[in-house]
Motif scaffolding. Structure first.
Motif, short mmCIF file in Angstrom:
data_model
loop_
_atom_site.label_atom_id
_atom_site.label_comp_id
_atom_site.label_asym_id
_atom_site.label_seq_id
_atom_site.Cartn_x
_atom_site.Cartn_y
_atom_site.Cartn_z
N LEU A 529 -9.79 -27.22 31.20
CA LEU A 529 -10.04 -28.08 30.04
C LEU A 529 -8.81 -28.92 29.81
CD1 LEU A 529 -11.76 -25.90 27.33
CD2 LEU A 529 -12.46 -28.16 28.11
N VAL A 530 -8.88 -30.16 30.25
CA VAL A 530 -7.71 -31.03 30.15
C VAL A 530 -8.02 -32.12 29.14
CG1 VAL A 530 -6.13 -32.51 31.44
CG2 VAL A 530 -7.23 -30.59 32.58
N SER A 531 -7.26 -32.15 28.08
CA SER A 531 -7.48 -33.12 26.99
C SER A 531 -8.96 -33.18 26.61
CB SER A 531 -7.02 -34.52 27.41
OG SER A 531 -5.70 -34.48 27.85
N VAL A 550 -3.05 -32.89 53.76
CA VAL A 550 -3.33 -31.61 53.12
C VAL A 550 -4.40 -30.83 53.88
CG1 VAL A 550 -4.17 -30.50 51.01
CG2 VAL A 550 -2.67 -32.49 50.88
N ALA A 551 -4.09 -29.57 54.18
CA ALA A 551 -5.08 -28.73 54.86
C ALA A 551 -5.85 -27.92 53.84
CB ALA A 551 -4.39 -27.79 55.83
N GLU A 552 -5.16 -27.42 52.85
CA GLU A 552 -5.82 -26.54 51.91
C GLU A 552 -5.18 -26.68 50.55
OE1 GLU A 552 -7.85 -22.24 51.92
OE2 GLU A 552 -6.42 -22.64 53.48
N ALA A 553 -5.97 -26.50 49.48
CA ALA A 553 -5.43 -26.66 48.14
C ALA A 553 -6.09 -25.68 47.20
CB ALA A 553 -5.68 -28.08 47.65
N ALA A 554 -5.31 -25.20 46.24
CA ALA A 554 -5.88 -24.38 45.17
C ALA A 554 -5.35 -24.94 43.87
CB ALA A 554 -5.47 -22.93 45.32
N VAL A 555 -6.26 -25.09 42.91
CA VAL A 555 -5.90 -25.76 41.67
C VAL A 555 -6.20 -24.83 40.50
CG1 VAL A 555 -6.74 -27.61 40.17
CG2 VAL A 555 -6.17 -28.11 42.55
N VAL A 556 -5.28 -24.79 39.54
CA VAL A 556 -5.53 -23.98 38.34
C VAL A 556 -5.17 -24.78 37.10
CG1 VAL A 556 -5.06 -21.80 39.53
CG2 VAL A 556 -3.21 -22.94 38.31
N GLY A 557 -5.71 -24.34 35.98
CA GLY A 557 -5.35 -24.95 34.70
C GLY A 557 -4.30 -24.08 34.03
N VAL A 562 0.49 -30.26 25.26
CA VAL A 562 -0.10 -31.55 24.88
C VAL A 562 -1.59 -31.62 25.21
CG1 VAL A 562 0.01 -34.04 25.19
CG2 VAL A 562 2.12 -32.67 25.28
N THR A 563 -1.93 -31.25 26.43
CA THR A 563 -3.30 -31.48 26.89
C THR A 563 -4.18 -30.23 26.81
OG1 THR A 563 -2.57 -31.05 29.14
CG2 THR A 563 -2.63 -33.35 28.45
N GLY A 564 -3.67 -29.15 26.26
CA GLY A 564 -4.44 -27.90 26.23
C GLY A 564 -4.22 -27.15 27.53
N GLN A 565 -4.81 -27.70 28.58
CA GLN A 565 -4.49 -27.20 29.91
C GLN A 565 -4.03 -28.38 30.76
OE1 GLN A 565 -8.09 -25.08 31.26
NE2 GLN A 565 -6.84 -23.24 31.29
N ALA A 566 -3.18 -28.07 31.74
CA ALA A 566 -2.77 -29.11 32.67
C ALA A 566 -3.03 -28.59 34.07
CB ALA A 566 -1.30 -29.42 32.49
N ILE A 567 -3.25 -29.54 34.99
CA ILE A 567 -3.63 -29.14 36.35
C ILE A 567 -2.38 -28.85 37.19
CG2 ILE A 567 -4.82 -29.93 38.43
CD1 ILE A 567 -6.58 -31.66 36.60
N ILE A 598 -7.53 -38.76 34.78
CA ILE A 598 -7.62 -37.52 34.00
C ILE A 598 -7.43 -36.29 34.88
CG2 ILE A 598 -10.16 -37.53 34.16
CD1 ILE A 598 -8.22 -36.28 31.15
N ALA A 599 -7.75 -36.44 36.17
CA ALA A 599 -7.70 -35.29 37.08
C ALA A 599 -6.36 -35.18 37.82
CB ALA A 599 -8.84 -35.37 38.09
N LYS A 600 -5.42 -36.02 37.44
CA LYS A 600 -4.12 -36.03 38.12
C LYS A 600 -3.34 -34.75 37.84
CE LYS A 600 -0.59 -39.61 38.51
NZ LYS A 600 -0.32 -41.01 38.18
N PRO A 601 -2.93 -34.01 38.87
CA PRO A 601 -2.18 -32.77 38.60
C PRO A 601 -0.84 -33.04 37.92
CG PRO A 601 -2.97 -32.82 40.87
CD PRO A 601 -3.20 -34.18 40.30
N ARG A 602 -0.47 -32.16 37.00
CA ARG A 602 0.83 -32.27 36.37
C ARG A 602 1.91 -31.90 37.38
NH1 ARG A 602 2.15 -27.83 31.89
NH2 ARG A 602 2.57 -26.56 33.73
N GLN A 603 1.58 -30.94 38.24
CA GLN A 603 2.57 -30.38 39.14
C GLN A 603 1.92 -30.10 40.48
OE1 GLN A 603 3.84 -26.91 37.13
NE2 GLN A 603 5.79 -26.77 38.19
N ILE A 604 2.67 -30.39 41.55
CA ILE A 604 2.16 -30.06 42.89
C ILE A 604 3.19 -29.22 43.62
CG2 ILE A 604 1.53 -31.00 45.15
CD1 ILE A 604 -0.10 -32.99 43.82
N LEU A 605 2.77 -28.08 44.12
CA LEU A 605 3.71 -27.20 44.82
C LEU A 605 3.22 -27.00 46.25
CD1 LEU A 605 3.86 -24.60 41.95
CD2 LEU A 605 5.74 -26.10 42.64
N VAL A 606 4.12 -27.27 47.19
CA VAL A 606 3.76 -27.03 48.59
C VAL A 606 4.06 -25.57 48.90
CG1 VAL A 606 4.28 -27.63 50.98
CG2 VAL A 606 4.23 -29.41 49.23
#
Ligand code: 6R9
Length: 655
Positions: A529-531, A550-557, A562-567, A598-606
């Protein structure tokens, strides 16, 4: 409220961000000869019960049912009054039809040179001997038998032997710990355990028997332990233990299969709940076999005389139960069973197996496909895979990029890919394209099968219009549905039938596109739930995987002030893609361009690896713990718990 609901208005906002316009039509020759054509949908819609009766007629019944369906919501009984024997249907009837010499299984052990060819006549003898062995140990109809074995022929043989005598099997995946095994043995009150000294995994013997001993220290109800000798390593051997070869080899290979009631239990299979102890999903005899047999024949367009079918799942999961054992055998198919991992002794092992056995149908999981993408296109390119004609995917939403890669690099752009949605609870495939009918969209499971009534509803249970998102529900009972949770009818009602009265709620989010086709969006507890916008992890992951690096990705909130949850996104890079400073910005921009800002991740970790359950599903809960800088919850179902240490090392000092 059921445990799996986000409890928010979701219509429209569960995300309709993804734009996917590619279409793949069925190959003309396949379509012309397909087992199932487009008219099946109309036929089943006109008379659903008649449709399932026709599917049931593909089996051999000792007595025909008098009532197709008795529905006391949420308790269903199918094919009442009918009697049949599952093992007879999967084995004997093919031998009686003159197909005893036909290969049932090509078994490929992990160590090279370990292979066995098992015909239907061989299988009949082995199943009969094992059934006689179980009877000698005092196993009777309705008793529970726990099976904890590696991927060796004795596993399907044990399952069929139980089915033959009406004992209820509970297969526990060989990678589970002693405490997981103990919990499952106790819950089902099993009196016999079938196991092995060990199996081969990643080039090494991997002991199982000591785990069983540890589990059994607290299970006084277990009377005997039957042990298959697979690795030949020394194992502790106690009073309850008996070697498979000492017990089974001396039995008669004749056994008269007695018909069982259509609603007699066939097996229990445990699946993890969102909270608390695992749920023992109960499947019964007639309806289950009807739907697994029909779907295996329809969805893979199986031609039993010519196809060589390979499902890469472990038999310890429902995919293996329904689509390595019961479906293929009921159809008299020839299948491959592989014991080991895809990278032993080299990363081309799967494709070498396809080449060796001339596999025509291959059924695997998105997690495996993304791993193969990461390993590089050149590996499958070394093998002759021209025998393949249909590809399948199961276990998770398949990202469009992974789908297209699978189609191109494994299927040579010739094979339709069927993305099959179903669950341990549904017993068999429910939502999927049909290879000879559907113009498939990469990433979409498309339509409920003929005879299945599914829909997407909003928070209040109202059907959403095309273009809307919400919760997947099943609106009518189906033959292979779970009958209950073993020993806990109330939990069955609460978990699946309380969120939307009168409808089965599987716990998955979904959307209907403008054509009314279905896209599965993952478990609803994976929705972010982002904004105020509900965004599914699946779509952001697919956007990331569509980036060439990118071969594989996992995304969490993760909680955000500010936004409630961030990606927060965890990504694994492809092959030799470099990790420069620009990469994170690149990927964030790429997601913004693909899905919207709106779907832009706040943080990306390799990261080097992602935490996965043993059935290959990403454990986002653990990543959420990392993203929110909490100590990790339960990691016991991870394939490899050291993965989490690797991930934590990659974190910039946690915020
Ligand atoms: C067969 C199996 C069930 C859950 C299910 C869903 C996910 C499975 C999927 C899929 C999207 C697909 N799932 N297949 N999601 N598209 N084609 O995997 O059973 O282990 O019980 O898992 O897996 O979330 O609810 P099970």
């Amino acid at each position: 409220m059921a445990p799996d609901t986000p409890g928010r208005q979701t219509q429209e906002t569960l995300s309709n961000l993804l734009q996917e316009t590619r279409r793949f039509d069925p190959p003309a020759d396949l379509a012309a000869q397909a087992n199932v054509k487009a008219d099946a949908y109309e036929e089943a819609a006109a008379d659903r019960l008649k449709f399932w009766e026709q599917a049931a007629e593909r089996l051999d019944w000792a007595e025909r049912w008098h009532t197709v369906l008795e529905w006391n919501p949420p308790f269903a009984k199918w094919f009442l009054g009918g009697k049949l024997n599952v093992a007879y249907n999967c084995v004997d009837r093919h031998v009686e039809a003159g197909k005893g010499d036909k290969v049932a299984y090509y078994w490929e052990g992990e160590p090279e040179g370990h292979s066995r060819v098992i015909t239907y006549a061989d299988l009949q003898r082995e199943v009969n001997k094992t059934a006689n062995a179980l009877l000698e140990l005092g196993v009777r109809k309705g008793d529970r038998v726990a099976i904890y074995l590696p991927m060796i022929p004795e596993l399907p043989i044990s399952m069929l032997a139980c089915a033959r005598i009406g004992a209820i099997h509970s297969v526990v995946f060989g990678g589970f710990s002693a405490s997981a095994l103990e919990g499952r043995i106790k819950d089902a009150d099993a009196k016999i355990v079938i196991t092995a000294d060990g199996g081969f995994r990643r080039g090494k013997p991997n002991a199982l028997k000591p785990t069983v001993d540890e589990a059994l220290a607290n299970c006084p109800g277990v009377e005997r332990v039957v042990v298959v000798k697979r690795t030949g390593e020394d194992v502790p051997f106690g009073e309850k233990d008996i070697w498979w070869h000492d017990l089974v080899d001396r039995q008669s290979d004749k056994h008269e299969a007695e018909p069982h009631d259509a609603e007699d239990p066939l097996y229990i299979l445990y699946t993890s709940g969102t909270t608390g102890k695992p749920k023992g999903i109960l499947h019964t005899t007639g309806g289950y076999l009807t739907q697994v047999a029909w779907t295996h024949w329809a969805v893979f367009d199986l031609k039993p005389e010519t196809d060589i079918y390979w499902c890469t799942a472990d038999i310890g999961w429902v995919t293996g139960h329904s689509y390595i054992v019961y479906g293929p055998l009921a159809n008299g198919a020839t299948s491959v069973i592989y014991e080991g991992t895809p990278d032993t002794p080299h990363r081309g092992r799967f494709w070498e197996i396809v080449q060796k056995y001339k596999v025509t149908i291959c059924y695997t999981a998105p997690t495996a496909i993304r791993t193969f993408m990461k390993w590089g296109d050149d590996i499958p390119a070394k093998f002759d895979m021209s025998s393949l004609r249909v590809l399948g995917s199961v276990g998770e939403p398949i990202n469009p990029e992974a789908y297209v890669w699978y189609r191109e690099h494994i299927g040579g752009n010739r094979c339709p890919v069927v993305d099959t949605w179903w669950q341990t609870e549904t017993g068999a495939i429910m939502i999927t394209p049909l290879p000879g009918v559907t113009s498939a969209k990469p990433g979409a499971a498309m339509r409920p099968l003929p005879g299945i009534v599914a829909d997407v509803v909003d928070d209040t249970g109202q059907s959403v219009p095309n273009g809307g998102g919400g919760f997947l529900v099943i609106k009518e009972p189906w033959p292979s549905m779970l009958r209950t949770i073993w020993g806990d009818d109330q939990r069955y009602i609460d978990t699946y039938w309380s969120r939307f009265p009168g409808m089965y709620f599987p716990g998955d989010g979904a959307k209907k596109d403008e054509d009314g086709d279905l896209w599965l969006l993952g478990r609803v507890d994976d929705v972010m739930l982002v904004s105020g916008h509900n965004i599914s992890t699946t779509e952001v992951e697919s956007a990331l995987v569509s980036h060439p690096k990118v071969a594989e990705a996992a995304v969490v909130g993760a909680t955000d002030p500010v936004t409630g949850q961030a990606i927060v996104a965890f990504v694994i890079l492809r092959g030799d893609a470099g990790e420069g400073p620009e990469l994170a910005k690149d990927l964030r921009d790429h997601v913004a361009k693909t899905l919207g800002p709106i779907a832009k991740p706040r943080q990306i970790l390799v990261v080097p690896e992602l935490p996965k359950t043993r059935s290959g599903k990403i454990m986002r809960r653990l990543l959420r713990d990392v993203a929110e800088n909490r100590s990790l919850g339960d990691v016991t179902t991870l394939t490899d718990s050291s993965v989490m240490d690797l991930i934590k090392q990659k974190l910039p000092t946690a915020k």
